[in-house]
Write an enzyme that holds these catalytic residues in place. Structure first.
Site, PDB file in Angstrom:
ATOM      1  N   PRO B 139       0.835  -1.204   0.000  1.00 47.40           N
ATOM      2  CG  PRO B 139      -0.054  -1.101   2.138  1.00 47.40           C
ATOM      3  CD  PRO B 139       0.754  -1.965   1.250  1.00 47.40           C
ATOM      4  CG  HIS B 140       1.896   3.007  -3.172  1.00 51.87           C
ATOM      5  ND1 HIS B 140       2.068   1.685  -3.568  1.00 51.87           N
ATOM      6  CD2 HIS B 140       1.308   3.623  -4.211  1.00 51.87           C
ATOM      7  CE1 HIS B 140       1.611   1.536  -4.808  1.00 51.87           C
ATOM      8  NE2 HIS B 140       1.132   2.697  -5.216  1.00 51.87           N
ATOM      9  N   PRO B 141       0.464   5.855  -0.785  1.00 46.49           N
ATOM     10  CG  PRO B 141       1.314   7.636   0.418  1.00 46.49           C
ATOM     11  CD  PRO B 141       1.672   6.305  -0.108  1.00 46.49           C
TER      12      PRO B 141
END
Lengths: 581, 231
Positions: B139-141
């Site tokens: 997960p990443h922005p």
């Protein structure tokens, strides 16, 4: 060693504390010295000419006297070619060339060579003037003094200008003309750093002349009463002088090419050319002695208005003088164009005056001497394409400030008209054609100063021709450039170039990684640049092939890339640095 | 003051043959004796400013160069160390797991910042799941969180129980690598290195044993070195 150089500290004045912060004072002092020396050289030339004329006077009137200008010109050529090993030439273009290309470096022998060869040519009757020889001598003297004091190029150019200004100021007793001619023709840059020392040198040169020869005005004129109608008539005169200028420029060039072609075709020894030209001048001189020598005596008569020949004869004299000048200078004689210009100019003025007198005899035209004077300005401005020099020179040599208004009109119109037909002046034509005419802060100047060596970028990753595409892809990942020079891994020679755009589609095909060698995909017909190539050529090649960068290859070795982007960067900083002083 | 020609040229960031020519032509207020340039510093600085050039003495240059390595290291092992490793992360849904992970993150201290990070992560998951298969999600922005003042980090979160993450291969996810990078360029670089490691079955098998932080970092360091040397 240090002790030795300490002893010679007086040879490095630019390191004295007094001059460290600003070299203007230094330039003024050296300029005064140079102006004095070149003034002495000019006086020497003037006295030499007087002595030659006195000596030659005994031999006039014999039937064989037409040989004298030929012998004089041939001796001058032999003296220049064999004894001093300097090419012939007028002098002024050589000075402009040296200022343009070599920061005013000139040889010491140029300091006297033209004085002697000029005396030989003009003294025996060749149709040329002593101004270009003294300008060259003065410039060479300045250059050598600047070299002696280890000045840099910028300072040396100013000092070379000082030399030429001092010489011209002394030979004509015309300090402003010396200054203006130097700035307009020799240095080509109106900046305070140059003007001040050159002005001082002009003063020094003129002062030397006045001390040794008295303050005499070359062609004293009457006080002319110039009316509006005369000033308007001057526009017509300017057309005449422009035509004469174009005629003189073209005949000079034409006779030069013809004589060279002739000498080449029947392989004449180099001294035969001036001999023939000089003899031809001598033959003209048998019938019309007015064309011989510098001809100042006749100018004096014309300006005074006592030259009594009619319209046709004066017209023939004008043409004959143009022919004689072309035969002298075009066929290898040594001397300047100034004096012939003055003579032709005053003939033209006289012709025009007689002509309008014929058209409108009732109009009270000003004295013909005034038109002779204006004609001189028109011809000088036209031939040199230096209107200011024409204006100031004539004002000073005639002491006739009263005619300044028509003088400006004639000079400006004549220079403009001549420029329309002959875009480069007589002096600079050859330099412009060879690309040696570089004025400060121009595109040519900047490109001539920058070298390929300074622009080459060496951050390219070199690949080898036997490398597989797979290995190459890894290198591509690391590189931030689109060009990859290919070398032979054994000899180290440059064999081709790979541009990413050309092979992009294969880069993502792993099937090819192990099967394709760079040798098979590189471009072998690559335009390359040598380290010593001229940047103007390099840019032209880029433009003609629509390229933005080229590989630099010397001795078959890849050195680096040269690109337009870097060029613009350096070009800008070069231009800025050149404009700083 | 005096400097060698090439040192002096370096101060101006101009090729030394250009500087040499400028001195010869008298375009720069410098005297040259042999290979030594003699000049007054205020004068040359004034000259450089007028010509849009920069004059920096070598000492000043080394200072700024020395300052650069003192900044944060942004290679994969350092970034993972910075983020920390957490075990037994609770949650049955993607949102719950993400929220628990965000709470463990050692940066984004205030509740508002945490909430913002969570929203940003969720937005990315709504576009398309970051589950890259084989039980791993990164997960990443959605947009790089530049300007938050936080350094780049990767927080490793082992889940208490594998959950359905909507991954491409439909396998339940057991580990999250929560990636927040300071710049877009670094984001791509870290993602590339991480996915290179995750392509190796041996590493996945190693992860499934939920190794302790020391063993994990040792393994990662070794792999990162291998990537560097292979280019």
């Amino acid at each position: 060693m240090t002790r030795f150089s300490d002893l010679k500290i007086w040879r490095y004045p630019s390191q004295w504390i007094l001059f460290r912060l600003d070299d203007r004072l230094l330039l003024i002092i050296i300029g005064a010295l140079v102006g004095t020396c070149s003034g002495l050289a000019a006086v020497a030339m003037y006295q030499g000419l007087i002595a030659m004329f006195a000596w030659m006077h005994h031999y006039q009137g014999y039937w064989w006297s037409f040989l004298l200008p030929g012998i004089g010109a041939a001796l001058a050529a032999i003296f220049l070619e064999k004894i001093l090993k300097e090419g012939a030439g007028h002098g002024v273009p050589e000075v402009v060339y040296s200022v343009s290309r070599y920061g005013g470096l000139m040889r010491l022998r140029s300091g006297f060579s033209r004085l002697i060869s000029g005396c030989l040519t003009i003294g025996t009757g060749g149709s040329a003037g002593p101004e270009a020889p003294v300008v060259m001598s003065g410039a060479a003297i300045g250059s050598n003094i600047a070299q002696y004091f280890s000045l840099n190029d910028r300072q040396r150019v100013a000092i070379v200008g000082c030399g030429s200004a001092g010489a011209l100021a002394a030979i004509f007793n015309a300090p402003i003309a010396g200054l203006v001619f130097t700035i307009e023709v020799i240095v080509g840059e109106w900046s305070a750093v140059n003007i001040v020392p050159i002005a001082i040198a002009s003063v020094a040169g003129a002062e030397v002349c006045r001390l040794l020869q008295g303050n005499q005005i070359a062609f004293t004129s009457l006080a002319f009463q110039v009316d509006l109608v005369d000033t308007l008539a001057c526009v017509g005169l300017a057309v005449f002088t422009a035509a004469a200028s174009i005629l003189l420029t073209r005949t000079l060039r034409y006779s030069n090419t013809v004589s060279h072609r002739l000498a080449h075709k029947i392989s004449l020894p180099f001294w035969v050319r001036p001999l023939l030209g000089g003899c031809a001048v001598g033959l003209i001189g048998l019938c019309l002695p007015e064309v011989l020598g510098e001809g100042y005596h006749f100018i004096q008569d014309m300006v005074k208005g006592v030259f009594s020949q009619g319209l046709l004869i004066v017209f023939v004299l004008m043409l004959a003088k143009i022919a004689a000048t072309s035969l002298t200078l075009g066929w290898g004689g040594s001397g300047g164009i100034f004096a012939p210009c003055l003579v032709i100019g005053s003939f033209t003025g006289l012709v025009y005056h007689r002509f309008i007198d014929l058209l409108g005899p009732g109009v009270g035209w000003v004295d013909e001497g005034c038109f002779a004077l204006l004609g001189m300005a028109g011809l000088i401005s036209g031939i040199l394409q230096a209107p200011l020099t024409g204006i100031f020179l004539i004002v000073e040599v005639t002491g006739g400030y009263g005619v300044i208004l028509p003088l400006i009109v004639v000079s400006a119109v004549s220079a403009t008209l001549t420029h329309a037909f002959e875009p480069a002046s007589f002096y600079l034509k050859e330099l412009v054609e060879k690309g040696h005419y570089l004025r400060p802060r121009t595109d040519e100047r900047v490109l001539a100063d920058l070298t390929v060596r300074e622009l080459v970028e060496k951050d390219c990753i070199v690949v080898y021709k036997n490398m597989k595409l797979g290995e190459f892809v890894k290198i591509v990942k690391k590189s931030h450039r689109n060009f990859f020079p290919v070398e032979d891994e054994h000899t180290g020679n440059f064999v081709g170039m790979i541009h990413l755009d050309d092979i992009r589609e294969y880069l993502f095909d792993p099937l090819l990684y192990e099967t394709v060698f760079l040798e098979q995909i590189m471009n072998t017909h690559v335009e390359t640049v040598d380290l010593d190539d001229d940047l103007t050529d390099v840019l032209e090649r880029m433009d003609s092939r629509n390229l933005f960068s080229l590989p630099v290859v010397a001795n078959k070795r890849f050195i680096g890339m040269i690109s337009k982007a870097t060029l613009l960067d350096k070009y800008r900083s070069e231009l800025m640095v050149q404009s700083y002083y | 003051m005096q400097l060698q020609l090439d040192e002096f040229a370096k101060c101006l960031d101009i090729p030394s043959n250009t500087v040499e020519r400028w001195i010869r032509q008298g375009r720069i207020p410098v005297r040259k004796k042999g290979n030594t340039c003699e000049f007054s510093q205020p004068m040359i600085e004034k000259w450089a400013e007028a010509n849009h050039l920069k004059f920096m003495l070598p000492e000043a240059q080394t200072d700024s160069e020395a300052a650069a390595p003192a900044e944060l290291m942004d290679d994969l092992p350092s970034v993972m160390r910075r983020g920390g490793v957490f075990y037994d992360i609770e949650g049955d849904t993607i949102e719950a797991v993400l929220w628990s992970a965000v709470e463990k993150v050692p940066f984004f201290d205030t509740p508002e910042q945490k909430a913002q990070l969570y929203e940003n992560l969720k937005a990315r998951e709504e576009m398309m799941s970051t589950g890259i298969g084989k039980g791993v999600a990164i997960p990443h922005p959605r947009t790089p969180m530049t300007g938050s003042g936080n350094p780049s980090f990767i927080t490793t979160c082992f889940l208490k129980s594998p959950i359905n993450y909507g991954a491409i291969d439909k396998k339940p996810v057991f580990v999250l690598f929560l990636l927040v990078s300071a710049t877009a360029k670094l984001h791509l670089h870290l993602l590339a290195q991480l996915s290179y490691c995750l392509r190796d079955e041996a590493f996945l098998e190693f992860l499934s044993r939920k190794p302790d932080p020391a063993a994990l970092f040792e393994n990662i360091t070794k792999r990162a070195e291998a990537i560097e040397s292979s280019g």
